[in-house]
Design a protein around this motif. Structure first.
Motif, PDB file in Angstrom:
ATOM      1  N   TYR A 212       0.840  -1.206   0.000  1.00  0.00           N
ATOM      2  CA  TYR A 212       0.000   0.000   0.000  1.00  0.00           C
ATOM      3  C   TYR A 212       0.873   1.254   0.000  1.00  0.00           C
ATOM      4  N   LEU A 213       1.851   1.287   0.866  1.00  0.00           N
ATOM      5  CA  LEU A 213       2.688   2.470   0.977  1.00  0.00           C
ATOM      6  C   LEU A 213       3.560   2.683  -0.265  1.00  0.00           C
ATOM      7  N   ALA A 214       3.898   1.598  -0.955  1.00  0.00           N
ATOM      8  CA  ALA A 214       4.714   1.723  -2.164  1.00  0.00           C
ATOM      9  C   ALA A 214       3.995   2.492  -3.260  1.00  0.00           C
ATOM     10  N   TYR A 215       2.674   2.474  -3.236  1.00  0.00           N
ATOM     11  CA  TYR A 215       1.882   3.200  -4.233  1.00  0.00           C
ATOM     12  C   TYR A 215       1.748   4.687  -3.899  1.00  0.00           C
ATOM     13  N   GLY A 216       2.142   5.064  -2.693  1.00  0.00           N
ATOM     14  CA  GLY A 216       2.076   6.469  -2.317  1.00  0.00           C
ATOM     15  C   GLY A 216       0.643   6.968  -2.183  1.00  0.00           C
ATOM     16  N   GLU A 217       0.426   8.217  -2.518  1.00  0.00           N
ATOM     17  CA  GLU A 217      -0.881   8.851  -2.325  1.00  0.00           C
ATOM     18  C   GLU A 217      -1.967   8.273  -3.225  1.00  0.00           C
TER      19      GLU A 217
END
Length: 327
Positions: A212-217
């Motif tokens: 999830y965090l790898a995709y950013g905003e």
């Protein structure tokens, strides 16, 4: 009614449940007494907590709590944060949360979250009318304040399924619905050299938050339906329920939003219904396990002293865990 057991080595096996034919099949109702509000947290006795504290060797502390604003699934969005000035010149403040959903981010599902759907009652036979607000039978049974006022401390064990899957299940995608089995979890435990003990808090790392965090905003753009998303997780079946109960875990948690493969094929046969409603076992979701898993991959230590202080909200359903693992 007093508890049926006095020594935990006398806990019934899954195949011996229920302890009385008046209870629904394969439930732990009555095991700790008909008036019990804590379920499997009863396993965290003083002896086990004291032993768990010996897991602290380095003094390294890992917070398992994600940002309150993330991930915003299931329509659980809209937390509003405001400051109230208390002194001239912006020299002192209070702050306020509005529209705060306790299950919008890292959370404990308390025993009021989902009933044992096959019987139509919550853990230990508590009726929906006792849980619902504003009924003549409304009371405090199973509410989150029982967990909070007791406090949660014990030994946590991490199973790093995400790292194990790199070699053993290379098509694994934490964002896509797939089921992993307890046989796989046993293989992860064997690869890590982990031996389970009664009363362990089981944590399963799937890599969901990392992705999830790898995709950013734009992360929610990669989730097909944020109102009813998918995740890979534990297979909901009798074999899983037997494995979880017979290991006598105090609680179970993961870094995804459901622990089990979601959505369930059948809610009445889901892990949520079996664990929360059947066993009285809290479910931890969206636990931030990335730093803990990374550290454990380096030093090979997968057991920790675990603490959690849920919000002391009278009659609450769920809570951020305010959880720590200490090595």
């Amino acid at each position: 009614m007093s508890p049926v057991i006095t020594k935990e080595n006398k806990l019934p096996s899954f195949d011996d449940l229920p302890i009385d034919p008046k209870y629904p099949p394969k439930t732990a109702w009555g095991v700790w007494g008909e008036d019990d509000n804590l379920g499997t947290l009863n396993l965290l006795n003083e002896e086990r907590v004291a032993k768990a504290a010996k897991s602290i060797k380095r003094g390294a502390v890992f917070s398992l709590n994600w940002k309150l604003e993330l991930p915003g699934l299931f329509g659980r969005v809209g937390l509003s944060h405001s400051y109230k000035a208390l002194a001239p010149g912006d020299m002192a403040f209070d702050d306020c949360y509005d529209n705060f959903n306790t299950q919008a981010s890292t959370q404990w599902d308390g025993l009021r979250h989902i009933a044992h759907l096959g019987s139509g009652k919550f853990y230990n036979g508590v009726k929906p009318s006792e849980v619902a607000r504003g009924t003549e039978e409304s009371n405090g049974r199973l509410a989150i304040h029982h967990m909070s006022r007791r406090g949660i401390a014990g030994r946590a064990v991490l199973l790093d399924y995400a790292r194990w899957a790199i070699k053993n299940n290379p098509d694994f995608d934490p964002f896509k619905r797939s089921e992993f089995t307890v046989q796989e979890l046993d293989k992860v435990a064997e690869a890590q050299g982990v031996q389970f003990e009664h009363g362990d808090i089981l944590l399963i790392h799937t890599g969901w938050i990392k992705k999830y965090l790898a995709y950013g905003e734009t992360a929610n753009d990669y989730i097909e339906n944020p109102e009813e998303p998918e995740n890979a997780g534990l297979k909901a079946c009798e074999e899983t329920f037997r494995w979880v109960w017979d290991h006598h875990f105090a609680a179970i948690g993961s870094d995804n939003f459901a622990v089990e493969a979601y959505p369930p094929k059948e809610w009445t046969e889901s892990c949520h219904a079996a664990f929360l409603g059947g066993f009285g076992m809290p479910i931890g979701e969206l636990f931030q396990l990335e730093a803990l898993a990374e550290d454990s991959a380096k030093d090979g230590v997968y057991t920790y002293f675990f603490t959690s202080a849920p919000l002391n909200k009278e009659d609450g359903v769920a809570s951020p865990p305010n959880a720590l693992c200490i090595k």
